[in-house]
Every structure is written in structure tokens, then in C-alpha cells.
Design an enzyme around this catalytic site. Structure first.
Site, PDB file in Angstrom:
ATOM      1  N   LYS A   4       0.835  -1.209   0.000  1.00 48.38           N
ATOM      2  CA  LYS A   4       0.000   0.000   0.000  1.00 48.38           C
ATOM      3  C   LYS A   4       0.871   1.260   0.000  1.00 48.38           C
ATOM      4  O   LYS A   4       2.068   1.190   0.329  1.00 48.38           O
ATOM      5  CB  LYS A   4      -0.940  -0.019   1.208  1.00 48.38           C
ATOM      6  N   TYR A  59      16.297  30.604   2.591  1.00 46.58           N
ATOM      7  CA  TYR A  59      15.228  31.435   3.140  1.00 46.58           C
ATOM      8  C   TYR A  59      15.515  31.799   4.592  1.00 46.58           C
ATOM      9  O   TYR A  59      15.884  30.942   5.393  1.00 46.58           O
ATOM     10  CB  TYR A  59      13.894  30.699   3.073  1.00 46.58           C
TER      11      TYR A  59
HETATM   12  C1  LIG Z   1      -0.231  -1.693   6.812  1.00 41.09           C
HETATM   13  C2  LIG Z   1      -0.792  -2.947   7.325  1.00 41.09           C
HETATM   14  C3  LIG Z   1       0.051  -4.049   7.630  1.00 41.09           C
HETATM   15  C4  LIG Z   1       1.558  -3.977   7.564  1.00 41.09           C
HETATM   16  O1  LIG Z   1       2.077  -3.477   8.765  1.00 41.09           O
HETATM   17  P1  LIG Z   1       3.656  -3.382   9.006  1.00 41.09           P
HETATM   18  O2  LIG Z   1       3.773  -2.898  10.393  1.00 41.09           O
HETATM   19  O3  LIG Z   1       4.177  -2.394   8.011  1.00 41.09           O
HETATM   20  O4  LIG Z   1       4.215  -4.729   8.782  1.00 41.09           O
HETATM   21  C5  LIG Z   1      -0.552  -5.236   8.015  1.00 41.09           C
HETATM   22  N1  LIG Z   1      -1.905  -5.335   8.116  1.00 41.09           N
HETATM   23  C6  LIG Z   1      -2.735  -4.308   7.863  1.00 41.09           C
HETATM   24  C7  LIG Z   1      -4.191  -4.502   8.016  1.00 41.09           C
HETATM   25  C8  LIG Z   1      -2.209  -3.079   7.475  1.00 41.09           C
HETATM   26  O5  LIG Z   1      -3.028  -2.052   7.241  1.00 41.09           O
END
Ligand SMILES: *Cc1c(COP(=O)(O)O)cnc(C)c1O
Length: 334
Positions: free
Chosen positions: A33, A243
Site C-alpha cells: 500500500k 530562506y
Molecule cells: C499496513 C498494514 C500491515 C503492515 O504493517 P507493518 O507494520 O508495516 O508490517 C498489516 N496489516 C494491515 C491490516 C495493514 O493495514
């Protein structure tokens, strides 16, 4: 523009460490994601697939569509639930069930204590019944831990609740359901893994946000951020940079601007506590939208090669540092 270099060896090292915990590569779902936590969705999908990973997790259908060919299944965490061969959709509420398209493959998310998404434990029976009535295909049941990265017993009571959920689902006659609960922190501290899948994000990218007592698994950062030189100048003693002129040259010095700024998702930070780059150079003065200034005349500098170290400097977590990086930054896989 700046460039992100992806270290394939390090990525595979991390996946190997996780496979040692799960007992099999087949049990790893790579979480891709948010542009693979800033690493580049398609690049990381391709590398993961070449490693032998068969399952992925994304947020939206539009992400799944870019990587469909690489995986056997793609779990979509939050989007309209439709029928698709490879896409499995998370059910986050009872309402999701009534809105889902008949025949859709769904994974029921159960809230065992995080209280963010998922149906409540006392809604389980109703959820299973309406999944049947709606003609949905239940292919998974999952939960998410709220404190897997903390030194406490919280993880254990959530696990216990999830064991109860599993029994209930099996007793209700559902077969062919995969059960999963672990994110990176949970699998890294797990001694005896016995589920069907882990959902691994940050660990695969090389970071372990667990407190020290857990710190047994050596992971290696996958991403390094480089910037290219735009221009070099010599500052006289007392001349000021950027800046607000927040940095004043204490002596004559050669400085250059490099093509990275907050427009690329790099943090602006606080110029009174300058960020120290991977090459040990403090960023001089304020970060601009597209530029930083360093005391260097090298053509290319490594700004960051360890997001966890960067996160400490910024007072945040590695997730935020890498995920903020703009998808427009070019990627190079080494
Ligand atoms: C983002 C997510 C993960 C991954 O978590 P990490 O801590 O990056 O391993 C696992 N399960 C769900 C439902 C998530 O939203």
C-alpha cells in the site's frame, strides 16, 4: 530530481528473515500500500514476485490493477467490494457486507482490540450469516494488533480472542478460509507461527520498530535517497544561506545546492536542528521546496540510507519518512 536506489539484495535478505519465521515463502503477503511505503509499487511488486512471493496487500483497486500479473491473490484493504478472480476484499463493517457484489471474494476483518476497523466480536455470528445470505465467498478472516511493537502482554490477549474467532468460523462450516493476524512487528517477535499468512510491510523494507529486548532479527534498509548537484558557490565568512538566512558561514566554505526538497516529500524539519545526511553533512539552513544546501561539491550525495535513523532525527517513525517520499522520484534497482 532526486533518485531512490532500491537494494534488491537487502530486500531479499529481509524476506528471507521473515520466511525463516513463517516457515515458508508461500505464507508471506507483501504489503504494497501507499506506493510500497514510498519504495515504488511496481518495482517492489516485481522484485517480490521474482523472490517467489505469491500474495500482496494494497489499499485500493487502482493499486491492485497495476500489479495484478505478479501475484496469485491481492488483498484490497479498503475499496468497493466487487467480484474478481484474484482480488480479495476486506470487510471492515456489517455495512460492507450488504453493499458487496454477489460472488465477491471477501476477508472478514475482526476487531480484537485495536478499535479501528473490523466487525466487533459480538457481531461475528451476524456477519457470517449475512456473508452466506449475500452469496459472498469468504476466503479469509483476519485481525490487526494494536501493540505488537510494544513490550507488553497486549498482543497475547488479542491473539487469544482471535483463536476464539477461528474456532467460531470453522464451526460455522466455512472451509477454505485463510487466517492471518501478524504484521511485521508481530511476526518478528513470534516464536511459533501457525497461521496461514503474515502481512508484512515495514520489515520487508528493512525496519524493525520493536524496542531493544526484541531486537534479534537483523534487517537491512532497502531504500537509499540520493540528490544531484545543481550549482556550487563559495561562501565568504558571514554569508548566509537560503530562506531567512538561517545558516551563516562560520568561515569561507564551498557549498552546493542539491535537487531535493519538501516538494519531493522530504521533511522540511527544523533548521535549528539540522538533519545530518548519510554522508554526515548537516543540511545548511532551511529546506526549500526543491532544494537543499550542503557543504560539498560532489555531483551526487546520499541524503539518507536508513529511514529509521532519519526518523529518529525528525521525531517520527520510519514508515512516515519513506511513505512521504513522492512517487514521482525516479527509482533505480541495484
Ligand atoms: C499496513 C498494514 C500491515 C503492515 O504493517 P507493518 O507494520 O508495516 O508490517 C498489516 N496489516 C494491515 C491490516 C495493514 O493495514
Amino acid at each position: 530530481m532526486a533518485i531512490i536506489k532500491i537494494n534488491k539484495q537487502n530486500f531479499y535478505h529481509n524476506l528471507n528473515q521473515i520466511a525463516l519465521k513463517t516457515g515458508s515463502v508461500d505464507k508471506i503477503a507483501i504489503v504494497l500500500k501507499d506506493n510500497a511505503y514510498g519504495h515504488g509499487l511496481e518495482y517492489m511488486a516485481k522484485l517480490a514476485s521474482e523472490f517467489g512471493i505469491k500474495h500482496a496487500v494494497v489499499r485500493k483497486i487502482s493499486e491492485a490493477e497495476q500489479i495484478t500479473s505478479f501475484f496469485d491473490t491481492i488483498l484490497v484493504l479498503g475499496d468497493t467490494i466487487t467480484q474478481h478472480d484474484k482480488y480479495f476484499f476486506a470487510i471492515n463493517s456489517l455495512d460492507d457486507i450488504s453493499r458487496a457484489q454477489k460472488g465477491a471474494k471477501v476477508e472478514l476483518k475482526v476487531d480484537t482490540g485495536m478499535h479501528r476497523n473490523g466487525i466487533a466480536l459480538d457481531e461475528l455470528e451476524e456477519a457470517l450469516r449475512s456473508i452466506k445470505e449475500q452469496g459472498l465467498d469468504l476466503v479469509g478472516v483476519m485481525t490487526h494488533f494494536r501493540s505488537a511493537d510494544e513490550l507488553s502482554s497486549e498482543l497475547f490477549w488479542q491473539q487469544k480472542r482471535f483463536e476464539g474467532v477461528k474456532k467460531h468460523v470453522k464451526n460455522a462450516g466455512f472451509t477454505n478460509v485463510r487466517f492471518h493476524s501478524c504484521n511485521s512487528a508481530a511476526i518478528l517477535r513470534m516464536k511459533h507461527f501457525n497461521e496461514d499468512l503474515v502481512r508484512v510491510g515495514i520489515g520487508a523494507y528493512g525496519y524493525d520498530e520493536l524496542p531493544l529486548p526484541f531486537d534479534e532479527v537483523l534487517l537491512k534498509p532497502v531504500l537509499a535517497l540520493y540528490a544531484k548537484k545543481i550549482a556550487t558557490r563559495v561562501l565568504k565568512k558571514g554569508e548566509r544561506v537560503g530562506y531567512g538566512g538561517d545558516f551563516t558561514a562560520p568561515k569561507e566554505m564551498t557549498v552546493s545546492t542539491y535537487d531535493l526538497g519538501y516538494g519531493d516529500g522530504w521533511r522540511r524539519g527544523d533548521s535549528t536542528r539540522p538533519f545530518i545526511t548519510a554522508e554526515n553533512l548537516p543540511i545548511l539552513g532551511r529546506v526549500s521546496m526543491d532544494f537543499i544546501t550542503l557543504e560539498s561539491d560532489k555531483e551526487e550525495v546520499c541524503v539518507m540510507n536508513d529511514a529509521q535513523n532519519a526518523a529518529k532525527q525528525f521525531g517520527t517513525i520510519s514508515y512516515e519518512v519513506t511513505t512521504a517520499l513522492s512517487a514521482a522520484i525516479a527509482k533505480e534497482v541495484n
